[in-house]
Design a protein around this motif. Structure first.
Motif, PDB file in Angstrom:
ATOM      1  N   VAL A 190       0.832  -1.205   0.000  1.00 48.03           N
ATOM      2  CA  VAL A 190       0.000   0.000   0.000  1.00 48.03           C
ATOM      3  C   VAL A 190       0.865   1.253   0.000  1.00 48.03           C
ATOM      4  O   VAL A 190       0.595   2.225  -0.732  1.00 48.03           O
ATOM      5  N   ASP A 191       1.934   1.236   0.790  1.00 48.96           N
ATOM      6  CA  ASP A 191       2.841   2.390   0.821  1.00 48.96           C
ATOM      7  C   ASP A 191       3.498   2.605  -0.537  1.00 48.96           C
ATOM      8  O   ASP A 191       3.736   3.753  -0.946  1.00 48.96           O
ATOM      9  N   GLN A 192       3.798   1.526  -1.235  1.00 52.56           N
ATOM     10  CA  GLN A 192       4.419   1.652  -2.552  1.00 52.56           C
ATOM     11  C   GLN A 192       3.474   2.327  -3.543  1.00 52.56           C
ATOM     12  O   GLN A 192       3.897   3.168  -4.352  1.00 52.56           O
ATOM     13  N   VAL A 193       2.205   1.962  -3.485  1.00 48.31           N
ATOM     14  CA  VAL A 193       1.218   2.599  -4.366  1.00 48.31           C
ATOM     15  C   VAL A 193       1.134   4.093  -4.064  1.00 48.31           C
ATOM     16  O   VAL A 193       1.109   4.936  -4.980  1.00 48.31           O
ATOM     17  N   LEU A 194       1.105   4.423  -2.789  1.00 48.19           N
ATOM     18  CA  LEU A 194       1.021   5.836  -2.395  1.00 48.19           C
ATOM     19  C   LEU A 194       2.268   6.608  -2.793  1.00 48.19           C
ATOM     20  O   LEU A 194       2.194   7.796  -3.125  1.00 48.19           O
ATOM     21  N   ALA A 195       3.413   5.945  -2.767  1.00 52.93           N
ATOM     22  CA  ALA A 195       4.680   6.623  -3.062  1.00 52.93           C
ATOM     23  C   ALA A 195       4.935   6.763  -4.560  1.00 52.93           C
ATOM     24  O   ALA A 195       5.880   7.458  -4.953  1.00 52.93           O
ATOM     25  N   GLN A 196       4.100   6.124  -5.400  1.00 49.67           N
ATOM     26  CA  GLN A 196       4.301   6.173  -6.852  1.00 49.67           C
ATOM     27  C   GLN A 196       3.026   6.663  -7.556  1.00 49.67           C
ATOM     28  O   GLN A 196       2.364   5.914  -8.274  1.00 49.67           O
ATOM     29  N   PRO A 197       2.667   7.915  -7.342  1.00 51.26           N
ATOM     30  CA  PRO A 197       1.424   8.416  -7.959  1.00 51.26           C
ATOM     31  C   PRO A 197       1.502   8.486  -9.480  1.00 51.26           C
ATOM     32  O   PRO A 197       0.466   8.527 -10.154  1.00 51.26           O
ATOM     33  N   ASP A 198       2.719   8.504 -10.021  1.00 53.08           N
ATOM     34  CA  ASP A 198       2.862   8.583 -11.476  1.00 53.08           C
ATOM     35  C   ASP A 198       2.692   7.225 -12.150  1.00 53.08           C
ATOM     36  O   ASP A 198       2.541   7.162 -13.380  1.00 53.08           O
ATOM     37  N   VAL A 199       2.746   6.146 -11.380  1.00 58.37           N
ATOM     38  CA  VAL A 199       2.565   4.806 -11.942  1.00 58.37           C
ATOM     39  C   VAL A 199       1.071   4.502 -11.967  1.00 58.37           C
ATOM     40  O   VAL A 199       0.384   4.681 -10.956  1.00 58.37           O
ATOM     41  N   PRO A 200       0.541   4.035 -13.097  1.00 57.86           N
ATOM     42  CA  PRO A 200      -0.898   3.711 -13.149  1.00 57.86           C
ATOM     43  C   PRO A 200      -1.271   2.712 -12.064  1.00 57.86           C
ATOM     44  O   PRO A 200      -0.622   1.680 -11.899  1.00 57.86           O
ATOM     45  N   ALA A 201      -2.313   3.024 -11.326  1.00 51.92           N
ATOM     46  CA  ALA A 201      -2.728   2.160 -10.218  1.00 51.92           C
ATOM     47  C   ALA A 201      -3.148   0.785 -10.723  1.00 51.92           C
ATOM     48  O   ALA A 201      -2.927  -0.236 -10.052  1.00 51.92           O
ATOM     49  N   ALA A 202      -3.749   0.728 -11.911  1.00 50.72           N
ATOM     50  CA  ALA A 202      -4.174  -0.569 -12.455  1.00 50.72           C
ATOM     51  C   ALA A 202      -2.975  -1.482 -12.697  1.00 50.72           C
ATOM     52  O   ALA A 202      -3.092  -2.709 -12.593  1.00 50.72           O
ATOM     53  N   ALA A 203      -1.828  -0.902 -13.013  1.00 55.01           N
ATOM     54  CA  ALA A 203      -0.633  -1.711 -13.241  1.00 55.01           C
ATOM     55  C   ALA A 203      -0.097  -2.299 -11.932  1.00 55.01           C
ATOM     56  O   ALA A 203       0.605  -3.323 -11.950  1.00 55.01           O
ATOM     57  N   GLN A 204      -0.407  -1.668 -10.823  1.00 52.36           N
ATOM     58  CA  GLN A 204       0.052  -2.158  -9.531  1.00 52.36           C
ATOM     59  C   GLN A 204      -0.950  -3.102  -8.873  1.00 52.36           C
ATOM     60  O   GLN A 204      -0.649  -3.720  -7.849  1.00 52.36           O
ATOM     61  N   ALA A 205      -2.137  -3.233  -9.467  1.00 52.40           N
ATOM     62  CA  ALA A 205      -3.203  -4.040  -8.871  1.00 52.40           C
ATOM     63  C   ALA A 205      -2.806  -5.510  -8.664  1.00 52.40           C
ATOM     64  O   ALA A 205      -3.119  -6.079  -7.617  1.00 52.40           O
ATOM     65  N   PRO A 206      -2.116  -6.174  -9.613  1.00 55.62           N
ATOM     66  CA  PRO A 206      -1.753  -7.583  -9.380  1.00 55.62           C
ATOM     67  C   PRO A 206      -0.852  -7.781  -8.167  1.00 55.62           C
ATOM     68  O   PRO A 206      -1.033  -8.743  -7.413  1.00 55.62           O
TER      69      PRO A 206
END
Length: 217
Positions: free
Chosen positions: A109-125
């Motif tokens: 979860v922290d990684q998703v928050l720390a990478q706002p430029d990365v598409p969230a859908a790509a981090q979903a898996p």
């Protein structure tokens, strides 16, 4: 008569020898003071005694007793355990698999928050994998943590969990209910996709809400 003469000569020689020794001592050590050792005091014991008297450095007989008392008292203190205590060694136990899974979920979860430029859908898996590794008793708390932290722009990181109808119904309902409170561009496409899967636990509610919305258009 001759015997007495020889005895007298011997005594005279002895006196001369003693006088010579005294003079020799006088020349070597200087003029003797009153009470200074005579020729009879030239033995090693006499010399040591004279040196101690002259320098006033007699050994203090009390010092060994004091040292001995200190050693004895110190030993008693150590033996009694009053002054010295062994340090307690704290051994940290390694984290359990359950604790490791919680830490991995929080890190995801922290990684998703720390990478706002990365598409969230790509981090979903990756987020779904971390969620599935959680202990079942930790999944609800874990999903609520993510829902409270993720903004609308990164809500899609949870879509892989929501679209998996094999996930616990309570978890799916928590994500779906949270999506209904988000922007239209988030919840409308989400419900349209759920409406296509009649086996999904959120199908009935998605169908009902979309029919109401479409009837108003």
């Amino acid at each position: 008569m001759n015997t007495r003469r020889w005895v007298s000569i011997g005594l005279l020689l002895a006196l001369v020898l003693l006088a010579g020794l005294w003079l020799w001592n006088w020349f070597v050590s200087g003029s003797p003071d009153v009470g200074s050792p005579g020729p009879a005091d030239l033995s090693p014991a006499g010399a040591v005694t004279s040196a101690l008297v002259a320098t006033d450095q007699w050994p203090d007989a009390s010092l060994p007793e004091e040292d001995a008392s200190k050693k004895v008292s110190g030993a008693a203190e150590v033996d009694s355990g009053e002054e010295w205590q062994p340090e307690e060694v704290v051994v940290e136990e390694p984290p359990t698999p359950r604790e490791q899974a919680l830490s991995a979920w929080e890190s995801a979860v922290d990684q998703v928050l720390a990478q706002p430029d990365v598409p969230a859908a790509a981090q979903a898996p990756l987020v779904k994998q971390a969620f599935d590794n959680l202990d079942p008793e930790d999944q609800m708390d874990g999903i609520h943590l993510a829902l409270n932290l993720l903004p609308d722009e990164q809500f899609a990181a949870l879509q892989s969990i929501l679209y998996d109808k094999a996930e616990p119904p309570d978890v799916l309902d928590a994500i779906f209910s949270d999506a209904l409170n988000r922007a239209e561009e988030i919840k409308i496409p989400l419900m349209q996709k759920l409406r296509k899967d009649r086996a999904h636990p959120m199908f009935p509610e998605s169908l009902r809400i979309l029919e109401v919305i479409e009837s108003q258009d």
